[in-house]
Design a protein around this motif. Structure first.
Motif: not given
Length: 327
Positions: A152-159, A161-168, A172-176, A193-201
């Protein structure tokens, strides 16, 4: 389960710290990475486990302590697994870069897809049951839709590895949490992250030079905690700007490079965490003091999860492949 039935209609009672071992379950031939109780209350006697031995297992962890099913769809270590909200399917991701959605009863794959990276974290969306997010050894995190089997969507960060994911709450927002800790900077360790727009909050949430192998949400208050490789659990606001609570931290256990999980009790009064020395630590959420420690395992204890319905029932797992149930 007859044991769970009397509790289904009543409100969750106060959580006590478990004292005695009920079941010792050992069928995995490699470290257990994740355990999770079935989210459907009537079926919450079932516990899933994902292991480095390439399998996912489902156990009757309330009545018998027996393994009910073993699923062997992965060709490498299974790093992450989650029940679907209906309790009939299990989503799993592994170091073979494969995603599988497996029917619990038949063992057949309803959905399978190969990703470009080894998977180390996945989470279902809290309100959209067909949507999940997965991350791993990649700068990208992806949201998938099971109805279309597409990203559906791709969230891009200059990292790396992602260790864990948490939805708030509400999703609408989630943390990595990521491994982006370098000598001169600790930005981007936790990204919102903003789930819908894939923008970094925000990527300025945690400024210590430690990675955070796991994140978990408080069941009642608008806060979350992050397990850190600094051998303490940090507390944050779950609302923007996600500030850290500098007055409170939960320390005493050891992490030492293991992906040690932590979790709140369903009533929110206790914080429980595994420890690399095999112990389980119980903290008072409000005072951050250690209430008790349990010498649970000989090897690193990487997860401890309270049962959603039965007060004080706890499942733990370790690096030797053992799962134990305590009360």
């Amino acid at each position: 389960s007859e044991l769970i039935k009397p509790y289904l209609a009543s409100k969750y009672k106060v959580t006590e710290v478990p004292k005695s071992l009920i079941f010792y379950m050992s069928k995995h031939s490699g470290p257990v990475n994740e355990i999770q109780w079935c989210p459907v209350r009537e079926q919450s006697h079932m516990l899933l486990s994902a292991s480095m031995d390439k399998t996912v297992k489902v156990w009757d962890a309330v009545d018998t302590g027996c393994c009910l099913k073993t699923y062997s769809c992965h060709s490498c270590a299974v790093r992450a697994a989650q029940w679907s909200s209906c309790g009939r399917r299990i989503l799993s991701g592994g170091f073979d870069s494969m995603l599988h959605l497996t029917d619990v009863e038949t063992g057949k794959q309803i959905f399978s897809s190969k990703t470009e990276f080894r998977i180390s974290a996945l989470k279902f969306h809290p309100t959209e049951s067909n949507v999940f997010i997965c991350g791993g050894f990649s700068p990208e995190v992806k949201a998938w839709d099971l109805r279309t089997s597409k990203v559906l969507r791709v969230y891009k960060a200059s990292v790396q590895q992602t260790l864990d994911i948490l939805f708030l709450p509400e999703g609408r927002e989630f943390l990595t949490s990521t491994d982006a800790v370098s000598r001169d900077s600790a930005d981007r360790t936790i990204i919102a992250w903003d789930f819908q727009s894939a923008a970094k909050i925000s990527n300025q949430i945690f400024h210590e030079r430690y990675t955070c192998p796991s994140l978990t949400l408080h069941p009642k208050e608008s806060v979350f905690v992050a397990q850190t490789n600094g051998n303490y659990v940090a507390l944050f606001s779950a609302q923007r700007p996600y500030r850290i609570n500098k007055k409170k931290r939960y320390e005493g256990h050891k992490v030492e490079g293991f992906a040690v999980g932590c979790e709140f009790s369903p009533d929110g009064t206790l914080l429980v965490t595994g420890s690399s020395d095999g112990k389980v630590f119980f903290y008072n959420y409000h005072t951050s003091r250690i209430i008790r420690t349990l010498s649970a395992h000989k090897e690193a204890c990487v997860s401890a999860v309270f049962h959603p319905v039965l007060p004080s029932l706890l499942a733990t797992c370790d690096w030797a492949g053992e799962i134990k149930i305590w009360q």
